[in-house]
Write a protein that holds these residues in place. Structure first.
Motif, PDB file in Angstrom:
ATOM      1  N   PRO A   1      -0.975   1.794  -6.923  1.00 35.67           N
ATOM      2  CA  PRO A   1       0.279   1.042  -6.948  1.00 35.67           C
ATOM      3  C   PRO A   1       1.318   1.582  -5.979  1.00 35.67           C
ATOM      4  CG  PRO A   1      -0.007   2.305  -8.980  1.00 35.67           C
ATOM      5  CD  PRO A   1      -1.306   2.354  -8.246  1.00 35.67           C
ATOM      6  N   LEU A   2       1.285   2.887  -5.722  1.00 38.27           N
ATOM      7  CA  LEU A   2       2.191   3.437  -4.714  1.00 38.27           C
ATOM      8  C   LEU A   2       1.874   2.843  -3.342  1.00 38.27           C
ATOM      9  CD1 LEU A   2       2.279   7.227  -5.707  1.00 38.27           C
ATOM     10  CD2 LEU A   2       4.045   5.509  -6.107  1.00 38.27           C
ATOM     11  N   GLY A   3       0.585   2.724  -3.043  1.00 46.18           N
ATOM     12  CA  GLY A   3       0.176   2.135  -1.766  1.00 46.18           C
ATOM     13  C   GLY A   3       0.627   0.699  -1.638  1.00 46.18           C
ATOM     14  N   ALA A   4       0.599  -0.039  -2.757  1.00 41.02           N
ATOM     15  CA  ALA A   4       1.072  -1.428  -2.738  1.00 41.02           C
ATOM     16  C   ALA A   4       2.573  -1.471  -2.476  1.00 41.02           C
ATOM     17  CB  ALA A   4       0.741  -2.110  -4.061  1.00 41.02           C
ATOM     18  N   GLY A   5       3.295  -0.541  -3.076  1.00 39.73           N
ATOM     19  CA  GLY A   5       4.736  -0.475  -2.833  1.00 39.73           C
ATOM     20  C   GLY A   5       5.067  -0.149  -1.395  1.00 39.73           C
ATOM     21  N   ILE A   6       4.292   0.760  -0.814  1.00 39.24           N
ATOM     22  CA  ILE A   6       4.490   1.108   0.599  1.00 39.24           C
ATOM     23  C   ILE A   6       4.176  -0.096   1.480  1.00 39.24           C
ATOM     24  CG2 ILE A   6       3.691   2.599   2.484  1.00 39.24           C
ATOM     25  CD1 ILE A   6       3.087   4.729   0.268  1.00 39.24           C
ATOM     26  N   ALA A   7       3.136  -0.853   1.119  1.00 35.70           N
ATOM     27  CA  ALA A   7       2.796  -2.077   1.863  1.00 35.70           C
ATOM     28  C   ALA A   7       3.942  -3.080   1.790  1.00 35.70           C
ATOM     29  CB  ALA A   7       1.511  -2.690   1.311  1.00 35.70           C
ATOM     30  N   PHE A   8       4.574  -3.169   0.614  1.00 32.60           N
ATOM     31  CA  PHE A   8       5.730  -4.061   0.473  1.00 32.60           C
ATOM     32  C   PHE A   8       6.837  -3.638   1.434  1.00 32.60           C
ATOM     33  CE2 PHE A   8       9.806  -5.315  -1.292  1.00 32.60           C
ATOM     34  CZ  PHE A   8       9.608  -6.651  -1.607  1.00 32.60           C
ATOM     35  N   ALA A   9       7.059  -2.320   1.552  1.00 33.58           N
ATOM     36  CA  ALA A   9       8.088  -1.821   2.463  1.00 33.58           C
ATOM     37  C   ALA A   9       7.772  -2.192   3.913  1.00 33.58           C
ATOM     38  CB  ALA A   9       8.222  -0.305   2.322  1.00 33.58           C
TER      39      ALA A   9
END
Length: 412
Positions: free
Chosen positions: A191-199
């Protein structure tokens, strides 16, 4: 990195930079590499075929693309990959020795055997792309720019480490190179990776997020929750399953009803790739990034293998035998494979490879000594890096009120 591939001078400078990170004087690196570049046609392009990849639902968003089956490279580039991968291998072997010598405390998970994934991914990504991974993170800290001594220093709890010696093996970090750890909770990086992708999407920077996890984490619910959100928002996210065949001491066949991890995204396309071949990983990663940025999330399974046990406390031979490990070493070793590629060009000799090996071994030995002699963090560091923007008066209670830090009542 990505801007200069194919440029001989850039390859020379990259190799100089790698050696400089190990403490080798730049002048000596430059003179030897320039001489090699003049003496041999190291930049001459050549094509190498590799095992076909397998795709899943690649036509989900339209016509299915053709997956690469070969790579264009050069002797100079292969030599660069070999140097970096052999440094990874020696660094992890040194870590093994340090752990057994009781210099390393806490958990410690080694990456030897999986260097083809780390090098191949970095060869296709740029430093503006983000990486977040599990606790098997030492080599990514190195490829993202830290020195061997700094990585080992963190393992030894020394101040020169990327987390000032306070994080240890599982908590490497280098935000200025878009490396977000090192995460000790199984699957938490997804989920952290998904958040970074959102950024990345919010910034519109054309970059993607690589979220790496192992087959042992592939059944975590948080992976699927985050992937669902990523698909809805069409985030530039690459889920990277480094399938090293065993989740701790359990084989993939015993832990997963479906161990074709690249198909587990369901409505998200996937690819399975030989993770023991750096060129296959590199070409696959180029495709993955393009898809993630232009279309949306994608899952990749890199078929790889770890030589050590799950962690240093795991002997690694109670659920598999020595013959299995030896067979993989003999037939699929990623470092030996790229070494063979170098020698097959007939532009690099066995003697030159041995000299490189000798230099790297010496560099790692020197890094070990540098890490051992580095200072421990000052006790005052116990109270720092807890909250963003905290002042020196920010109050934090100790186990006894008299050992607290800051001014009582101060909250910023």
């Amino acid at each position: 990195l990505g801007e200069h591939r194919g440029c001989t001078d850039a390859k020379i400078m990259l190799s100089v930079a790698r050696r400089a990170r190990c403490g080798v004087p730049a002048a000596r690196c430059m003179s030897s590499l320039v001489k090699a570049a003049k003496d041999k046609e190291l930049a001459k392009p050549l094509t190498i075929d590799f095992r076909p990849m397998e795709g899943w639902e690649l036509d989900y968003y339209g016509t299915a693309p053709t997956l690469p089956t070969s790579a264009t490279t050069s002797a100079g580039e292969l030599l660069e990959y070999y140097e970096t991968m052999y440094t990874m291998r020696r660094m992890e072997i040194a870590t093994d020795v340090l752990y057994k010598g009781k210099f390393v405390a806490g958990f410690c998970h080694l990456y030897d055997g999986q260097e083809g994934v780390g090098m191949g991914l970095e060869a296709a990504a740029t430093m503006t792309d983000s990486i977040v991974t599990s606790y098997r993170d030492h080599c990514y800290q190195y490829t993202r720019g830290s020195t061997v001594a700094e990585v080992l220093g963190e393992l030894l709890g020394k101040y020169i480490g990327p987390a000032k010696g306070k994080g240890g093996s599982m908590h490497m970090y280098k935000a200025d190179a878009n490396f977000y750890g090192g995460n000790g909770i199984v699957g938490s990086q997804a989920p952290l990776g998904a958040g970074i992708a959102f950024a990345h999407k919010f910034a519109g920077d054309g970059c993607c997020s690589f979220a790496l996890y192992g087959d042992g984490a592939a059944n975590q619910g948080q992976l699927f929750e985050a992937l669902n959100m990523a698909a809805l928002l069409q985030l530039p996210l690459v889920y990277v399953c480094e399938n090293n065949q065993y989740g701790m001491g359990t084989s993939k066949k015993r832990s997963s009803a479906n161990d074709d991890y690249y198909t587990r995204g369901g409505y998200v396309p996937g690819i399975k790739c030989d993770g023991m071949n750096v060129l296959s990983v590199r070409e696959c990663t180029k495709f993955l990034k393009k898809h993630a940025v232009e279309v949306g999330p994608i899952v990749v399974e890199f078929d790889t293998y770890r030589y050590h046990g799950h962690s240093m406390s795991d002997p690694g031979i109670t659920y598999r035998n020595r013959e299995e490990v030896a067979q993989v070493r003999a037939t699929r070793d990623p470092v030996d494979r790229v070494k063979k590629y170098c020698l097959d060009t007939e532009l690099v000799t066995e003697a030159e490879i041995k000299e490189i090996d000798k230099e790297i071994k010496a560099e790692v030995v020197a890094a070990v000594e540098a890490a051992k002699s580095a200072p421990m963090p000052d006790p005052s560091e116990l109270w720092t890096d807890i909250h963003v923007g905290q002042t020196k008066d920010f109050f934090m209670r100790g186990p006894d009120i008299t050992t607290s830090s800051g001014v009582y009542g101060t909250v910023v």
